[in-house]
Scaffold this motif. Structure first.
Motif, PDB file in Angstrom:
ATOM      1  N   ARG A  38     -11.794  -3.616  -0.564  1.00  0.00           N
ATOM      2  CA  ARG A  38     -11.475  -2.334   0.073  1.00  0.00           C
ATOM      3  C   ARG A  38     -10.101  -1.782  -0.304  1.00  0.00           C
ATOM      4  O   ARG A  38      -9.774  -0.662   0.061  1.00  0.00           O
ATOM      5  N   LEU A  39      -9.290  -2.552  -1.007  1.00  0.00           N
ATOM      6  CA  LEU A  39      -7.949  -2.075  -1.360  1.00  0.00           C
ATOM      7  C   LEU A  39      -8.012  -1.000  -2.432  1.00  0.00           C
ATOM      8  O   LEU A  39      -8.837  -1.063  -3.345  1.00  0.00           O
ATOM      9  N   ASP A  40      -7.116  -0.034  -2.330  1.00  0.00           N
ATOM     10  CA  ASP A  40      -7.048   1.001  -3.363  1.00  0.00           C
ATOM     11  C   ASP A  40      -6.153   0.526  -4.513  1.00  0.00           C
ATOM     12  O   ASP A  40      -5.539  -0.542  -4.449  1.00  0.00           O
ATOM     13  N   ALA A  41      -6.076   1.322  -5.566  1.00  0.00           N
ATOM     14  CA  ALA A  41      -5.337   0.938  -6.774  1.00  0.00           C
ATOM     15  C   ALA A  41      -3.857   0.694  -6.487  1.00  0.00           C
ATOM     16  O   ALA A  41      -3.251  -0.217  -7.052  1.00  0.00           O
ATOM     17  N   ARG A  42      -3.282   1.481  -5.591  1.00  0.00           N
ATOM     18  CA  ARG A  42      -1.855   1.324  -5.269  1.00  0.00           C
ATOM     19  C   ARG A  42      -1.601  -0.017  -4.562  1.00  0.00           C
ATOM     20  O   ARG A  42      -0.643  -0.728  -4.878  1.00  0.00           O
ATOM     21  N   ALA A  43      -2.455  -0.364  -3.616  1.00  0.00           N
ATOM     22  CA  ALA A  43      -2.309  -1.633  -2.905  1.00  0.00           C
ATOM     23  C   ALA A  43      -2.547  -2.812  -3.852  1.00  0.00           C
ATOM     24  O   ALA A  43      -1.854  -3.830  -3.766  1.00  0.00           O
ATOM     25  N   ASP A  46       0.484  -3.432  -5.846  1.00  0.00           N
ATOM     26  CA  ASP A  46       1.517  -4.116  -5.061  1.00  0.00           C
ATOM     27  C   ASP A  46       1.348  -5.635  -5.095  1.00  0.00           C
ATOM     28  O   ASP A  46       2.343  -6.368  -5.040  1.00  0.00           O
ATOM     29  N   ILE A  47       0.117  -6.102  -5.173  1.00  0.00           N
ATOM     30  CA  ILE A  47      -0.109  -7.554  -5.205  1.00  0.00           C
ATOM     31  C   ILE A  47      -0.336  -8.082  -6.622  1.00  0.00           C
ATOM     32  O   ILE A  47      -0.630  -9.248  -6.817  1.00  0.00           O
ATOM     33  N   GLY A  48      -0.196  -7.201  -7.605  1.00  0.00           N
ATOM     34  CA  GLY A  48      -0.250  -7.627  -8.997  1.00  0.00           C
ATOM     35  C   GLY A  48      -1.641  -7.752  -9.579  1.00  0.00           C
ATOM     36  O   GLY A  48      -1.847  -8.524 -10.518  1.00  0.00           O
ATOM     37  N   THR A  51      -7.836  -3.048 -10.808  1.00  0.00           N
ATOM     38  CA  THR A  51      -9.119  -2.844 -10.136  1.00  0.00           C
ATOM     39  C   THR A  51     -10.226  -3.712 -10.730  1.00  0.00           C
ATOM     40  O   THR A  51     -11.089  -4.192  -9.997  1.00  0.00           O
ATOM     41  N   GLU A  52     -10.185  -3.931 -12.028  1.00  0.00           N
ATOM     42  CA  GLU A  52     -11.211  -4.764 -12.676  1.00  0.00           C
ATOM     43  C   GLU A  52     -11.138  -6.211 -12.189  1.00  0.00           C
ATOM     44  O   GLU A  52     -12.147  -6.821 -11.848  1.00  0.00           O
ATOM     45  N   ARG A  53      -9.941  -6.751 -12.153  1.00  0.00           N
ATOM     46  CA  ARG A  53      -9.752  -8.137 -11.693  1.00  0.00           C
ATOM     47  C   ARG A  53     -10.138  -8.283 -10.215  1.00  0.00           C
ATOM     48  O   ARG A  53     -10.770  -9.259  -9.825  1.00  0.00           O
ATOM     49  N   ALA A  54      -9.771  -7.308  -9.414  1.00  0.00           N
ATOM     50  CA  ALA A  54     -10.121  -7.351  -7.988  1.00  0.00           C
ATOM     51  C   ALA A  54     -11.628  -7.260  -7.794  1.00  0.00           C
ATOM     52  O   ALA A  54     -12.186  -7.955  -6.939  1.00  0.00           O
TER      53      ALA A  54
END
Length: 71
Positions: A38-43, A46-48, A51-54
């Motif tokens: 559910r995190l957006d690209a900005r968040a 912040d955690i490094g 979007t692909e990895r997440a």
């Protein structure tokens, strides 16, 4: 007394370690991967993560966890 040559002795491979997880561990994994999805690209930045990895991480099954999470 006879000597036995043990250099050619076959050793059976050990069975794979059985993965056991507590219900709590599985729930924690599910909850954290759901939150990650559910995190957006900005968040994510912040955690490094990108979007692909997440997306790859959040799509993993709940039993696929790091070794240090296992009970």
């Amino acid at each position: 007394m006879a000597f036995t040559d043990i250099t050619h002795r076959r050793v059976a491979p050990q069975p794979a370690a059985r993965r056991t997880f507590s219900l709590r561990t599985l729930f924690d994994v599910w909850r954290s991967r759901r939150a990650l999805a559910r995190l957006d690209a900005r968040a994510l930045d912040d955690i490094g993560l990108n979007t692909e990895r997440a997306a790859r991480e959040s799509a993993k099954p709940i039993w696929d966890v790091p070794a240090n999470w296992r009970d």
